[in-house]
Scaffold this motif. Structure first.
Motif, PDB file in Angstrom:
ATOM      1  N   HIS A   1      75.618  83.780  39.999  1.00  0.00           N
ATOM      2  CA  HIS A   1      76.052  83.705  41.389  1.00  0.00           C
ATOM      3  C   HIS A   1      76.660  82.362  41.739  1.00  0.00           C
ATOM      4  CE1 HIS A   1      74.824  87.639  42.347  1.00  0.00           C
ATOM      5  NE2 HIS A   1      74.860  87.460  43.642  1.00  0.00           N
ATOM      6  N   ASN A   2      76.414  81.354  40.897  1.00  0.00           N
ATOM      7  CA  ASN A   2      77.080  80.077  41.138  1.00  0.00           C
ATOM      8  C   ASN A   2      78.600  80.232  41.101  1.00  0.00           C
ATOM      9  OD1 ASN A   2      76.851  80.654  38.395  1.00  0.00           O
ATOM     10  ND2 ASN A   2      77.084  78.520  37.818  1.00  0.00           N
ATOM     11  N   ALA A   3      79.092  81.244  40.370  1.00  0.00           N
ATOM     12  CA  ALA A   3      80.542  81.457  40.310  1.00  0.00           C
ATOM     13  C   ALA A   3      81.102  81.722  41.704  1.00  0.00           C
ATOM     14  CB  ALA A   3      80.857  82.629  39.387  1.00  0.00           C
ATOM     15  N   PHE A   4      80.395  82.530  42.499  1.00  0.00           N
ATOM     16  CA  PHE A   4      80.923  82.877  43.825  1.00  0.00           C
ATOM     17  C   PHE A   4      80.840  81.690  44.768  1.00  0.00           C
ATOM     18  CE2 PHE A   4      79.072  86.751  41.911  1.00  0.00           C
ATOM     19  CZ  PHE A   4      80.288  87.245  41.481  1.00  0.00           C
ATOM     20  N   ALA A   5      79.768  80.903  44.635  1.00  0.00           N
ATOM     21  CA  ALA A   5      79.694  79.668  45.415  1.00  0.00           C
ATOM     22  C   ALA A   5      80.829  78.737  45.015  1.00  0.00           C
ATOM     23  CB  ALA A   5      78.339  78.998  45.204  1.00  0.00           C
ATOM     24  N   ALA A   6      81.131  78.692  43.713  1.00  0.00           N
ATOM     25  CA  ALA A   6      82.193  77.797  43.233  1.00  0.00           C
ATOM     26  C   ALA A   6      83.552  78.245  43.755  1.00  0.00           C
ATOM     27  CB  ALA A   6      82.200  77.763  41.701  1.00  0.00           C
ATOM     28  N   ILE A   7      83.806  79.554  43.745  1.00  0.00           N
ATOM     29  CA  ILE A   7      85.111  80.043  44.199  1.00  0.00           C
ATOM     30  C   ILE A   7      85.336  79.677  45.659  1.00  0.00           C
ATOM     31  CG2 ILE A   7      86.449  82.116  44.703  1.00  0.00           C
ATOM     32  CD1 ILE A   7      85.086  83.371  42.201  1.00  0.00           C
ATOM     33  N   SER A   8      84.349  79.993  46.505  1.00  0.00           N
ATOM     34  CA  SER A   8      84.564  79.701  47.922  1.00  0.00           C
ATOM     35  C   SER A   8      84.521  78.199  48.171  1.00  0.00           C
ATOM     36  CB  SER A   8      83.525  80.416  48.772  1.00  0.00           C
ATOM     37  OG  SER A   8      82.281  79.793  48.618  1.00  0.00           O
ATOM     38  N   GLY A   9      83.618  77.498  47.483  1.00  0.00           N
ATOM     39  CA  GLY A   9      83.515  76.057  47.691  1.00  0.00           C
ATOM     40  C   GLY A   9      84.808  75.349  47.314  1.00  0.00           C
TER      41      GLY A   9
ATOM     42  N   GLY B   1      86.381  85.338  51.316  1.00  0.00           N
ATOM     43  CA  GLY B   1      87.091  86.580  50.989  1.00  0.00           C
ATOM     44  C   GLY B   1      87.469  86.629  49.516  1.00  0.00           C
ATOM     45  N   GLY B   2      87.952  85.497  48.999  1.00  0.00           N
ATOM     46  CA  GLY B   2      88.318  85.442  47.582  1.00  0.00           C
ATOM     47  C   GLY B   2      87.115  85.689  46.692  1.00  0.00           C
ATOM     48  N   ALA B   3      85.983  85.071  47.064  1.00  0.00           N
ATOM     49  CA  ALA B   3      84.769  85.249  46.259  1.00  0.00           C
ATOM     50  C   ALA B   3      84.344  86.720  46.266  1.00  0.00           C
ATOM     51  CB  ALA B   3      83.645  84.367  46.798  1.00  0.00           C
ATOM     52  N   LEU B   4      84.435  87.359  47.446  1.00  0.00           N
ATOM     53  CA  LEU B   4      84.047  88.772  47.540  1.00  0.00           C
ATOM     54  C   LEU B   4      84.982  89.640  46.706  1.00  0.00           C
ATOM     55  CD1 LEU B   4      83.036  89.171  51.278  1.00  0.00           C
ATOM     56  CD2 LEU B   4      81.587  89.335  49.257  1.00  0.00           C
ATOM     57  N   ALA B   5      86.280  89.300  46.749  1.00  0.00           N
ATOM     58  CA  ALA B   5      87.227  90.084  45.946  1.00  0.00           C
ATOM     59  C   ALA B   5      86.883  89.959  44.466  1.00  0.00           C
ATOM     60  CB  ALA B   5      88.653  89.587  46.209  1.00  0.00           C
ATOM     61  N   CYS B   6      86.580  88.732  44.019  1.00  0.00           N
ATOM     62  CA  CYS B   6      86.198  88.539  42.616  1.00  0.00           C
ATOM     63  C   CYS B   6      84.917  89.308  42.301  1.00  0.00           C
ATOM     64  CB  CYS B   6      85.988  87.064  42.310  1.00  0.00           C
ATOM     65  SG  CYS B   6      87.499  86.127  42.318  1.00  0.00           S
ATOM     66  N   ALA B   7      83.961  89.259  43.247  1.00  0.00           N
ATOM     67  CA  ALA B   7      82.689  89.960  43.028  1.00  0.00           C
ATOM     68  C   ALA B   7      82.942  91.455  42.873  1.00  0.00           C
ATOM     69  CB  ALA B   7      81.736  89.693  44.182  1.00  0.00           C
TER      70      ALA B   7
ATOM     71  N   TYR C   1      76.621  85.899  50.395  1.00  0.00           N
ATOM     72  CA  TYR C   1      75.694  84.812  50.743  1.00  0.00           C
ATOM     73  C   TYR C   1      75.981  83.569  49.898  1.00  0.00           C
ATOM     74  CZ  TYR C   1      72.417  87.205  53.850  1.00  0.00           C
ATOM     75  OH  TYR C   1      71.827  87.816  54.915  1.00  0.00           O
ATOM     76  N   ALA C   2      76.177  83.800  48.594  1.00  0.00           N
ATOM     77  CA  ALA C   2      76.443  82.660  47.703  1.00  0.00           C
ATOM     78  C   ALA C   2      77.726  81.953  48.128  1.00  0.00           C
ATOM     79  CB  ALA C   2      76.556  83.143  46.253  1.00  0.00           C
ATOM     80  N   ALA C   3      78.741  82.752  48.500  1.00  0.00           N
ATOM     81  CA  ALA C   3      80.019  82.164  48.900  1.00  0.00           C
ATOM     82  C   ALA C   3      79.862  81.344  50.175  1.00  0.00           C
ATOM     83  CB  ALA C   3      81.060  83.263  49.088  1.00  0.00           C
ATOM     84  N   VAL C   4      79.107  81.877  51.135  1.00  0.00           N
ATOM     85  CA  VAL C   4      78.873  81.126  52.372  1.00  0.00           C
ATOM     86  C   VAL C   4      78.201  79.800  52.044  1.00  0.00           C
ATOM     87  CG1 VAL C   4      77.540  81.091  54.509  1.00  0.00           C
ATOM     88  CG2 VAL C   4      78.789  83.155  53.854  1.00  0.00           C
ATOM     89  N   ALA C   5      77.187  79.862  51.158  1.00  0.00           N
ATOM     90  CA  ALA C   5      76.481  78.630  50.784  1.00  0.00           C
ATOM     91  C   ALA C   5      77.443  77.635  50.128  1.00  0.00           C
ATOM     92  CB  ALA C   5      75.330  78.946  49.833  1.00  0.00           C
TER      93      ALA C   5
END
Lengths: 339, 290
Positions: A70-78, A101-107, A227-231
């Protein structure tokens, strides 16, 4: 929302340890708010991780899956937030929205094939996703500036209204953390949340009840990735700096430690896990090697001795006491029989 | 260009043998217990680091240092089994918990190595210091020959161990059916410890072989573990020979990726191969072991 609040209160009343923990966290927040200082950064950090861990808990605790990535999604949005605000001068809100949005699309793209996997295949596939994100952050230095990282990221805010004071950021983060927790509570009590738990219990049984298992898992994955992306976005805007290490394997270990300290599968566990682990004295000092050592060792011990976390401790004691009582009864009964 | 590709394939085979040995390490533990040990990379790292310490700091001759490292790392494997795996095993923990605990153990070992040996990359001298042989216009260095020969030797020895010794047969019995093996009087839990020792020794051996051509440092474990895991997956999890083949394929693919994409993304290439295999053919090239 009110409903969720009252139910958290009801749960706290029935479990004295929980009540004490809530009071301690509230007291800590009040103390930090008044006095500021070093603990301010610790608490802000904890609030961001509450969001991350709450999402992970939804996917792992409720739905019974596993993700080391899940760090990947935090990294994308961050990184989206960081690059768009620092390099291209965007406002934080559109940057963060685009990042999430980008993180969710990747997810969505990786979630579909990944979630067909189970067991150690699932674990390894998600670990690979997290590591790919980290490697890309390191190697794509024309955009991410590699190990150097990006600084000068815009603070939280809309247009001319920005939150720059430490106290303001803390309040904002506490509100976001509480909102995310209430949302988890709401999801858990909804039809969707019940189907998460059903999938965790037995996929076959869930299917027999008419639950679309693949869709349910994908939804849990997407929500937790959100959630990870928001964080991730919160982190870069609150701290103003990002480097690949922020979203590396360290983040995964830290989040898992918090999840297991607080109690996996409970709703409020992430709060206590995040606050306690963030407060461990090493967390914010310079010696990162000791930190990971401590987290790793603590995680192993927790997994062995209290796999259901801190919130379950009163339960554990109660059961142990009950076991002792039956032991005593059995022994005395046996002695009685002998006499 | 063709020369470069051929040369890369050759070096890919060398690295691939190492991945294969690590992959076999995964299989040995998995077959004995159904556990996937995510701390496998720590053994590889320790193999190189302990050998370096014994060789460079205490002045032991290289073969002795290597032997010492293999024994010590095998012992570390047993310690890992006793301290982390056994308690969880006895409590009937789920597979995820086991994976998480071994991953945490990997990080603990990594950080201990960082504290004990510092963050400087270390390397060992090549085993035979002579100019490379020229075969069909390709430069074949001696370390490559050492790697391939030692790997093949290890595989033959392992095959003999599993097919003709009593202990090896007992371990195979455990992999077929643990309960039935226990009923035959095989000490299943001792076999688990033995599997960890064997797997750790394999990892250490791989680490020692590869260190002269690359380097070793506290953080090389996770990438090696993942490469070994990919090798095991490509070969069909639980098949030692499949894992070795998978390792060589991975090594060659990675070497070609470096030629065509540049070295920066070689890990991304390997991880992408893993994802591709997991998505398209999770049972590996040869199908599942059972």
């Amino acid at each position: 929302m009110m409903n969720s609040l009252t139910s958290i209160w009801a749960e706290a009343r029935s479990n004295p340890l929980l009540l004490v923990l809530w009071l301690a966290v509230a007291a800590l927040a009040a103390y930090v708010f008044v006095n500021g200082g070093y603990l301010m950064a610790v608490l802000q950090f904890a609030c961001i991780y509450v969001v991350f861990v709450a999402g992970l808990n939804l996917f792992m605790g409720f739905t019974g899956q596993v993700s080391f990535g899940h760090n990947a999604f935090a990294a994308i949005s961050g990184y989206t937030s960081a690059v768009l605000t620092a390099t291209y001068g965007w406002d934080p809100v559109p940057a963060a929205v685009l990042g999430i949005g980008g993180a969710l699309a990747c997810a969505l793209i990786v979630g579909y094939p990944v979630l067909r996997l189970r067991g150690h295949y699932l674990a390894m596939a998600t670990l690979a996703i997290g590591l790919i994100a980290y490697e890309v952050a390191v190697q794509w230095d024309s955009v991410t500036q590699g190990y150097m990282g990006i600084s000068g990221i815009a603070p939280l805010g809309v247009g001319r209204w920005t939150i720059t004071s430490d106290r303001g950021i803390l309040i904002f983060l506490i509100v976001v953390a509480l909102l995310s927790l209430l949302m988890v509570r709401g999801i858990r009590r909804s039809r969707l949340g019940r189907s998460f738990v059903a999938v965790a219990g037995s996929e076959d049984a869930a299917r027999a009840l008419g639950i679309d298992v693949a869709r349910t898992k994908l939804l849990a994955f997407l929500i937790s990735a959100g959630y990870a992306a928001v964080a991730g976005s919160l982190f870069v805007h609150a701290v103003g700096f990002v480097s690949p290490e922020v979203f590396g394997l360290h983040m995964v270990v830290l989040a898992f430690t918090m999840l297991y300290v607080g109690g996996i599968g409970t709703i409020v566990g992430p709060v206590f896990g995040a606050v306690i682990v963030a407060l461990l004295p090493e967390t914010f000092r310079g010696f990162k090697e000791y930190q990971d050592l401590a987290y790793g060792a603590a995680l192993v011990l927790i997994l062995i001795y209290t796999p259901r976390g801190l919130v379950s401790l009163p339960d554990l004691w109660r059961r142990r006491k009950a076991a002792q009582k039956t032991d005593v009864q059995q022994t005395s009964a046996r002695q009685g029989g002998a006499a | 260009m063709l020369d470069l590709v051929a040369q890369s394939i050759l070096s890919g085979i060398g690295v691939g043998c190492i991945y294969g040995l690590i992959g076999i390490g995964f299989c040995v533990i998995y077959n004995a217990s159904g556990i996937v040990n995510f701390a496998q990379g720590a053994f590889v790292m320790m193999g190189g680091m302990v050998t370096y310490t014994a060789f460079a700091r205490y002045g032991l001759p290289l073969p002795l240092a290597a032997a010492l490292a293999i024994v010590l790392v095998a012992f570390a494997g047993v310690v890992l089994e006793r301290l982390v795996v056994r308690p969880l095993w006895n409590r009937g923990s789920t597979m995820f918990v086991m994976i998480l605990a071994t991953l945490a153990a990997q990080i603990v070992i990594e950080r201990l190595a960082l504290l004990a040996a510092g963050d400087q990359p270390r390397t060992l001298p090549v085993f035979t210091d002579r100019p490379p042989l020229r075969i069909l216009g390709l430069a074949v260095n001696f370390q490559f020959l050492w790697i391939v020969a030692c790997s093949l030797l290890v595989i033959v020895l392992l095959a003999l161990f599993f097919s003709s010794t009593k202990t090896g047969k007992a371990m195979r019995a455990c992999s077929i059916n643990r309960d039935a093996a226990a009923l035959q009087g095989i000490p299943v839990s001792r076999m688990l410890a033995l599997a960890f020792a064997l797997s750790a020794a394999l990892g250490a051996f791989a680490g020692i072989l590869i260190t002269p051509t690359q380097y070793t440092a506290f953080n090389v474990g996770v990438p090696f573990a993942i490469s070994g895991f990919i090798a095991a997956i490509v070969g069909g999890f639980g098949r030692p020979l499949g894992a070795f083949t998978g390792g060589i394929l991975l090594g060659v693919a990675q070497a070609l990726a470096i030629v065509f994409l540049g070295s920066a993304f070689k890990n991304v290439a390997a991880l992408s191969i893993l994802l591709l295999f997991l998505f398209v053919r999770p049972t590996g090239l040869l199908g599942p072991a059972k």
